[in-house]
Write a protein that holds these residues in place. Structure first.
Motif, short mmCIF file in Angstrom:
data_model
loop_
_atom_site.label_atom_id
_atom_site.label_comp_id
_atom_site.label_asym_id
_atom_site.label_seq_id
_atom_site.Cartn_x
_atom_site.Cartn_y
_atom_site.Cartn_z
N CYS A 15 0.84 -1.20 0.00
CA CYS A 15 0.00 0.00 0.00
C CYS A 15 0.87 1.25 0.00
CB CYS A 15 -0.92 0.02 1.22
SG CYS A 15 -2.14 -1.31 1.28
N ALA A 16 1.87 1.25 0.86
CA ALA A 16 2.76 2.41 0.95
C ALA A 16 3.55 2.59 -0.34
CB ALA A 16 3.71 2.25 2.14
N ALA A 19 1.29 4.00 -3.06
CA ALA A 19 0.97 5.41 -2.79
C ALA A 19 2.17 6.31 -3.06
CB ALA A 19 0.50 5.57 -1.34
N PHE A 96 -3.54 5.76 -0.33
CA PHE A 96 -3.14 4.87 0.77
C PHE A 96 -4.32 4.57 1.68
CE2 PHE A 96 -1.42 4.22 5.07
CZ PHE A 96 -0.56 3.16 4.84
N ARG A 100 -6.13 0.98 2.69
CA ARG A 100 -6.25 0.53 4.07
C ARG A 100 -7.71 0.26 4.44
NH1 ARG A 100 -2.85 -2.13 5.13
NH2 ARG A 100 -3.09 -1.92 7.39
#
Length: 423
Positions: A15-16, A19, A96, A100
């Protein structure tokens, strides 16, 4: 001896990475065009006046988005980087937060990465991450709020902290644009409905049952009702200090003025459109198309031609799963799309534009991600993967007129203006 079921691994690193990659791509040539374009011509003067507390302009919109633009100017200077850097950060943070939220809602790694890929390549988020407009701050705040809400439901032991953060984010979302109001109301209403159908005798004080066990309805009202309104009011605090046209008669009187300005009958605009056109991706907006910074350049706000249409049957699928199979994530995303789009069916706004579809289209792409995840789990992995690859390829093909890259000449728009509504 039976083995314990495997626990899905949290793809937070992915995810990071996605992003950050999205943010770096948005940063590329962020300062082009070097002059204000499209609605920047309204919001940049308002941000400058905010820094000087001179003339309170652009009073029809709330304050938070303009405060973020002003903050960028204050830190990085009155230049394209100062105008747009916080928009790019908000876009990356929104991406991001969306991933999540999908993780806590589904615990599916594929759904998370599919949602990230589809939203990143869906055109809306990328374009609004590169322009000083209010919409990106609204979408970012909504994404943050629903991330915290989904996490509170999945991990109720963190419920109080999560709901406080969600309440703050909901207030900021409303403080960016009023489009967020229905979505800011939805969590509190959902909390009440779920507790009501749980049949608790002490409805307001019971700590048992969905959506966040251990949280009473009274406390939820504080975090999801009172706190967002308080934060929203705080965003107007600088408006009391403007030398000209500042808030003098109270916040209620100012909101009556805002409502009058929002509902005034305006002249027709060549780019105005309606919600059925948004759903079918029939009406685009050229944010820019002129010779600037030494080249012919354009920025076309249009939806990804593949995923905007595939998302429509995906929404139907999610609604059906939400009803027939009682899948909360699927049902919720269909409801959130309907709520965010439904505003524009009843809004007393004489002119509406395709950028108003930014928020609904984001829910549509998440619905498509959940549908692709269902196909993936059912063994149709090549189909699911192909949609993600094709979405990315469409993004690559349109990139030149999403990022104001140099074009061959004045007629280059025909490469991407496939239908009359995109010209």
């Amino acid at each position: 001896m039976s083995r314990a079921p495997e626990q899905p691994r949290d793809p937070i690193a992915w995810c990071a990475a996605l992003a950050v990659g999205f943010w770096l791509l948005a940063l590329w040539n962020l300062a082009i065009p070097s002059a204000p374009y499209f609605d920047e011509v309204h919001y940049l003067p308002a941000a400058r006046e905010l820094l000087e507390l001179g003339n309170f302009t652009n009073r029809e919109h709330p304050m938070f988005g303009k405060e973020m633009i002003a903050l960028g100017i204050a830190i990085f200077g009155d230049n394209p980087w100062g105008w747009r850097l916080f928009s790019s950060l908000a876009g990356a943070l929104a991406l991001f937060a969306i991933m999540r939220a999908v993780w806590f809602a589904t615990l599916s790694r594929f759904a998370v990465l599919a949602a990230g890929t589809l939203v990143a390549t869906g055109f809306h988020l990328f374009i609004h991450s590169r322009i000083a407009m209010l919409d990106i701050f609204m979408v970012c705040a909504i994404a943050l709020a629903y991330w915290q809400l989904a996490a509170a439901m999945r991990e109720p032991e963190t419920g109080r902290r999560r709901l406080v953060l969600a309440g703050i984010a909901l207030g900021l979302a409303m403080g960016a644009k009023w489009n967020a109001v229905p979505l800011a109301m939805a969590p509190g209403i959902a909390f009440l409905v779920l507790r009501w159908f749980a049949g608790r005798r002490r409805l307001f004080l019971s700590r048992r049952g969905m959506p966040v066990p251990g949280m009473t309805l009274v406390e939820a009202f504080l975090w999801l009702g009172v706190l967002p309104l308080f934060v929203y009011w705080l965003t107007f605090w600088p408006a009391y200090s403007f030398q000209v046209d500042g808030i003098k008669d109270g916040i209620a009187a100012h909101h009556r003025l805002m409502l009058d300005l929002q509902t005034q009958v305006l002249q027709s605009h060549p780019y105005e459109s309606t919600w059925p056109e948004w759903m079918l991706n029939l009406r685009a907006i050229w944010y820019l198309y002129e010779n600037v910074d030494g080249a012919q350049r354009g920025v076309l706000l249009v939806g990804n031609p593949l995923t905007m249409l595939l998302g429509l049957p995906a929404l139907v699928w999610c609604a059906m799963r939400g009803i027939s199979q009682k899948s909360p994530a699927h049902g919720a995303i269909a409801v959130l799309y309907a709520v965010s789009l439904g505003l524009w069916l009843v809004a007393e706004k004489s002119t509406q534009f395709y950028y108003h579809y930014f928020l609904p289209s984001t829910f549509l792409l998440i619905a498509l991600a959940l549908t692709l995840d269902d196909l993936w789990q059912a063994g149709w992995r090549k189909v699911s993967g192909a949609v993600l690859v094709l979405s990315t390829l469409f993004f690559v093909f349109f990139y030149e007129i999403l990022a104001a890259e140099p074009l061959a000449g004045p007629d280059s728009f025909t490469t991407w203006a496939w239908i009359d509504g995109w010209k």
